[in-house]
Design an enzyme around this catalytic site. Sequence first.
Site, PDB file in Angstrom:
ATOM      1  N   SER A  57       0.815  -1.218   0.000  1.00  0.00           N
ATOM      2  CA  SER A  57       0.000   0.000   0.000  1.00  0.00           C
ATOM      3  C   SER A  57       0.850   1.270   0.000  1.00  0.00           C
ATOM      4  O   SER A  57       1.836   1.385   0.737  1.00  0.00           O
ATOM      5  CB  SER A  57      -0.916   0.010   1.228  1.00  0.00           C
ATOM      6  OG  SER A  57      -1.596   1.253   1.288  1.00  0.00           O
ATOM      7  N   LEU A  58       0.426   2.232  -0.812  1.00  0.00           N
ATOM      8  CA  LEU A  58       1.116   3.533  -0.876  1.00  0.00           C
ATOM      9  C   LEU A  58       0.504   4.522   0.116  1.00  0.00           C
ATOM     10  O   LEU A  58       1.018   5.630   0.286  1.00  0.00           O
ATOM     11  CB  LEU A  58       1.004   4.096  -2.301  1.00  0.00           C
ATOM     12  CG  LEU A  58       1.554   3.201  -3.422  1.00  0.00           C
ATOM     13  CD1 LEU A  58       1.275   3.809  -4.786  1.00  0.00           C
ATOM     14  CD2 LEU A  58       3.058   2.993  -3.236  1.00  0.00           C
ATOM     15  N   LYS A 109     -13.496  -4.497   1.720  1.00  0.00           N
ATOM     16  CA  LYS A 109     -14.323  -3.300   1.516  1.00  0.00           C
ATOM     17  C   LYS A 109     -15.822  -3.547   1.687  1.00  0.00           C
ATOM     18  O   LYS A 109     -16.545  -2.667   2.144  1.00  0.00           O
ATOM     19  CB  LYS A 109     -14.063  -2.701   0.125  1.00  0.00           C
ATOM     20  CG  LYS A 109     -12.736  -1.975   0.025  1.00  0.00           C
ATOM     21  CD  LYS A 109     -12.619  -1.280  -1.327  1.00  0.00           C
ATOM     22  CE  LYS A 109     -11.329  -0.495  -1.409  1.00  0.00           C
ATOM     23  NZ  LYS A 109     -11.243   0.320  -2.635  1.00  0.00           N
ATOM     24  N   ASN A 150     -14.391   2.359   2.174  1.00  0.00           N
ATOM     25  CA  ASN A 150     -12.914   2.456   2.098  1.00  0.00           C
ATOM     26  C   ASN A 150     -12.348   3.353   3.194  1.00  0.00           C
ATOM     27  O   ASN A 150     -11.135   3.450   3.342  1.00  0.00           O
ATOM     28  CB  ASN A 150     -12.455   2.944   0.717  1.00  0.00           C
ATOM     29  CG  ASN A 150     -12.583   4.444   0.573  1.00  0.00           C
ATOM     30  OD1 ASN A 150     -13.489   5.061   1.131  1.00  0.00           O
ATOM     31  ND2 ASN A 150     -11.688   5.047  -0.173  1.00  0.00           N
ATOM     32  N   ASP A 208     -13.863   6.567  -2.693  1.00  0.00           N
ATOM     33  CA  ASP A 208     -13.273   6.156  -3.978  1.00  0.00           C
ATOM     34  C   ASP A 208     -13.969   6.846  -5.163  1.00  0.00           C
ATOM     35  O   ASP A 208     -13.312   7.388  -6.051  1.00  0.00           O
ATOM     36  CB  ASP A 208     -13.385   4.636  -4.169  1.00  0.00           C
ATOM     37  CG  ASP A 208     -12.297   3.874  -3.421  1.00  0.00           C
ATOM     38  OD1 ASP A 208     -11.218   4.439  -3.175  1.00  0.00           O
ATOM     39  OD2 ASP A 208     -12.543   2.694  -3.091  1.00  0.00           O
ATOM     40  N   ALA A 237     -17.557  -4.072 -14.116  1.00  0.00           N
ATOM     41  CA  ALA A 237     -18.760  -4.060 -13.267  1.00  0.00           C
ATOM     42  C   ALA A 237     -18.432  -4.661 -11.902  1.00  0.00           C
ATOM     43  O   ALA A 237     -19.293  -5.233 -11.248  1.00  0.00           O
ATOM     44  CB  ALA A 237     -19.896  -4.837 -13.947  1.00  0.00           C
ATOM     45  N   GLY A 238     -17.177  -4.521 -11.476  1.00  0.00           N
ATOM     46  CA  GLY A 238     -16.771  -5.035 -10.171  1.00  0.00           C
ATOM     47  C   GLY A 238     -16.947  -3.983  -9.089  1.00  0.00           C
ATOM     48  O   GLY A 238     -17.721  -3.031  -9.242  1.00  0.00           O
ATOM     49  N   GLY A 239     -16.222  -4.144  -7.997  1.00  0.00           N
ATOM     50  CA  GLY A 239     -16.346  -3.240  -6.856  1.00  0.00           C
ATOM     51  C   GLY A 239     -15.992  -1.808  -7.212  1.00  0.00           C
ATOM     52  O   GLY A 239     -16.695  -0.864  -6.820  1.00  0.00           O
ATOM     53  N   MET A 241      -8.264   3.517 -14.357  1.00  0.00           N
ATOM     54  CA  MET A 241      -8.068   3.392 -12.906  1.00  0.00           C
ATOM     55  C   MET A 241      -6.779   2.656 -12.551  1.00  0.00           C
ATOM     56  O   MET A 241      -6.254   2.784 -11.459  1.00  0.00           O
ATOM     57  CB  MET A 241      -9.237   2.619 -12.283  1.00  0.00           C
ATOM     58  CG  MET A 241     -10.390   3.487 -11.879  1.00  0.00           C
ATOM     59  SD  MET A 241     -11.407   2.536 -10.734  1.00  0.00           S
ATOM     60  CE  MET A 241     -12.905   3.448 -10.864  1.00  0.00           C
TER      61      MET A 241
HETATM   62  P1  NAP Z   1     -13.120  -6.686  -9.075  1.00  0.00           P
HETATM   63  O1  NAP Z   1     -14.282  -6.396  -8.205  1.00  0.00           O
HETATM   64  O2  NAP Z   1     -12.426  -7.999  -8.944  1.00  0.00           O
HETATM   65  O3  NAP Z   1     -13.606  -6.497 -10.615  1.00  0.00           O
HETATM   66  C1  NAP Z   1     -12.736  -6.791 -11.680  1.00  0.00           C
HETATM   67  C2  NAP Z   1     -13.352  -6.302 -12.993  1.00  0.00           C
HETATM   68  O4  NAP Z   1     -12.392  -6.538 -14.035  1.00  0.00           O
HETATM   69  C3  NAP Z   1     -14.629  -7.042 -13.395  1.00  0.00           C
HETATM   70  O5  NAP Z   1     -15.457  -6.169 -14.120  1.00  0.00           O
HETATM   71  C4  NAP Z   1     -14.084  -8.158 -14.306  1.00  0.00           C
HETATM   72  O6  NAP Z   1     -15.032  -8.643 -15.235  1.00  0.00           O
HETATM   73  C5  NAP Z   1     -12.989  -7.402 -15.032  1.00  0.00           C
HETATM   74  N1  NAP Z   1     -11.975  -8.313 -15.559  1.00  0.00           N
HETATM   75  C6  NAP Z   1     -10.988  -8.941 -14.854  1.00  0.00           C
HETATM   76  N2  NAP Z   1     -10.247  -9.704 -15.686  1.00  0.00           N
HETATM   77  C7  NAP Z   1     -10.780  -9.563 -16.944  1.00  0.00           C
HETATM   78  C8  NAP Z   1     -10.447 -10.087 -18.223  1.00  0.00           C
HETATM   79  N3  NAP Z   1      -9.409 -10.921 -18.389  1.00  0.00           N
HETATM   80  N4  NAP Z   1     -11.192  -9.711 -19.286  1.00  0.00           N
HETATM   81  C9  NAP Z   1     -12.229  -8.861 -19.147  1.00  0.00           C
HETATM   82  N5  NAP Z   1     -12.598  -8.325 -17.945  1.00  0.00           N
HETATM   83  C10 NAP Z   1     -11.876  -8.665 -16.859  1.00  0.00           C
HETATM   84  O7  NAP Z   1     -11.940  -5.585  -8.896  1.00  0.00           O
HETATM   85  P2  NAP Z   1     -12.137  -4.039  -8.513  1.00  0.00           P
HETATM   86  O8  NAP Z   1     -12.047  -3.884  -7.046  1.00  0.00           O
HETATM   87  O9  NAP Z   1     -13.345  -3.535  -9.228  1.00  0.00           O
HETATM   88  O10 NAP Z   1     -10.795  -3.388  -9.114  1.00  0.00           O
HETATM   89  C11 NAP Z   1     -10.611  -3.289 -10.519  1.00  0.00           C
HETATM   90  C12 NAP Z   1      -9.371  -2.474 -10.843  1.00  0.00           C
HETATM   91  O11 NAP Z   1      -9.512  -1.116 -10.391  1.00  0.00           O
HETATM   92  C13 NAP Z   1      -8.089  -2.995 -10.189  1.00  0.00           C
HETATM   93  O12 NAP Z   1      -7.053  -2.950 -11.155  1.00  0.00           O
HETATM   94  C14 NAP Z   1      -7.812  -2.000  -9.082  1.00  0.00           C
HETATM   95  O13 NAP Z   1      -6.411  -1.887  -8.800  1.00  0.00           O
HETATM   96  C15 NAP Z   1      -8.351  -0.724  -9.707  1.00  0.00           C
HETATM   97  N6  NAP Z   1      -8.692   0.279  -8.688  1.00  0.00           N
HETATM   98  C16 NAP Z   1      -8.007   1.449  -8.684  1.00  0.00           C
HETATM   99  C17 NAP Z   1      -8.303   2.406  -7.739  1.00  0.00           C
HETATM  100  C18 NAP Z   1      -7.545   3.718  -7.726  1.00  0.00           C
HETATM  101  O14 NAP Z   1      -7.579   4.436  -6.707  1.00  0.00           O
HETATM  102  N7  NAP Z   1      -6.905   4.073  -8.810  1.00  0.00           N
HETATM  103  C19 NAP Z   1      -9.302   2.170  -6.777  1.00  0.00           C
HETATM  104  C20 NAP Z   1     -10.002   0.950  -6.817  1.00  0.00           C
HETATM  105  C21 NAP Z   1      -9.678   0.001  -7.784  1.00  0.00           C
HETATM  106  P3  NAP Z   1     -16.011  -9.875 -14.859  1.00  0.00           P
HETATM  107  O15 NAP Z   1     -17.169  -9.285 -14.085  1.00  0.00           O
HETATM  108  O16 NAP Z   1     -16.426 -10.424 -16.171  1.00  0.00           O
HETATM  109  O17 NAP Z   1     -15.200 -10.848 -14.036  1.00  0.00           O
END
Ligand code: NAP
Length: 289
Positions: free
Chosen positions: A22-23, A73, A94, A109, A135-137, A229
């Site tokens: 974590s940063l 979360k 968060n 977030d 469509a994840g978290g 993101m």
């Molecule tokens: P999550 O709940 O696990 O959701 C992952 C998402 O990515 C889902 O929509 C999933 O699709 C899709 N996905 C994963 N692998 C895939 C593939 N091979 N092909 C197509 N779609 C794929 O994760 P999350 O918490 O939403 O986080 C997602 C990203 O956002 C991470 O990289 C995280 O580091 C980043 N993030 C950044 C910040 C920031 O402050 N910059 C904050 C939060 C999150 P399916 O539904 O089809 O599985």
Amino acid sequence: MINQVNGTTRILGIIGYPVRHSLSPVMHNTALRACGLNYIYVPFEVAPEGLERAVNGLRALNVAGFNVTIPHKTRIMPYLDELDSSAVSAGAVNTVKNVSGRLIGYNTDGDGLVRSIDNQLACNVRGASIALLGAGGAARGAIAALCRAGASRIVIANRTHARAAELAALMAGQFPDTELNVTADFQELEARLADIDLLINTTSLGMNCDTQPCLRLTGLSRNAKVYDMVYAPPMTPLLQEAVGLGIQGVNGLGMLAAQGELAFTIWTGVTPPSDLMKGVLDGICGNQP
Ligand code: NAP
């Protein structure tokens, strides 16, 4: 400037599993020092099976507040005493603030994303037509904040159609003023990009070893903006595609900084100096601001 921990130092921290990457500790401790606040921010590695005990322990230790990251979360929500509307609409927490022994959950977030889009891309979400991948978290918090900020239309594109449809239905019930569409076909979306003002990637595609962009952007207007993101690597394949076409794009470091600024203010009542947290992250990640 506070230099050392003493008897009145308040504790802030982050719980996650793992958490050592974590940063947030360096970002928050730099801002706490800059603001002359007698707090310290520490990482707590909490395994999933220890979450409830950890939350009760943090309450008993009277910590001032803490951040929550993967995988806690959503699972933390039942262990808190109150949820702010930001946490309810995002379906995730968060940031937790301790108010006289009551733990209140927030989600910064989504608002951090909107703030970063505004600051870094000079893009006003109000009235915008947005394509959002995932469509994840992270997508759920993002869509709630984008709807609150007045987006006129959001197309949610996700590999698993059912997940996107469920998310769109949930958001449509809360935000009737934003038109929500769903697709699982990225090629179909590529053909419909012409009227999109802002494209946001909330999937994990583009992290680490990925070399191909998750979407081809040739159909996107050169005046549109791209927000990824993902921030490791700083120049993701999607951003390379955008830059190659002359389209402005940024990675998710600004969102990470902005959600941190909002949490910092919730805990301390103080607004950290503008761009301080982002500058810390840019320095660590070798990002070109
Ligand atoms: P999550 O709940 O696990 O959701 C992952 C998402 O990515 C889902 O929509 C999933 O699709 C899709 N996905 C994963 N692998 C895939 C593939 N091979 N092909 C197509 N779609 C794929 O994760 P999350 O918490 O939403 O986080 C997602 C990203 O956002 C991470 O990289 C995280 O580091 C980043 N993030 C950044 C910040 C920031 O402050 N910059 C904050 C939060 C999150 P399916 O539904 O089809 O599985």
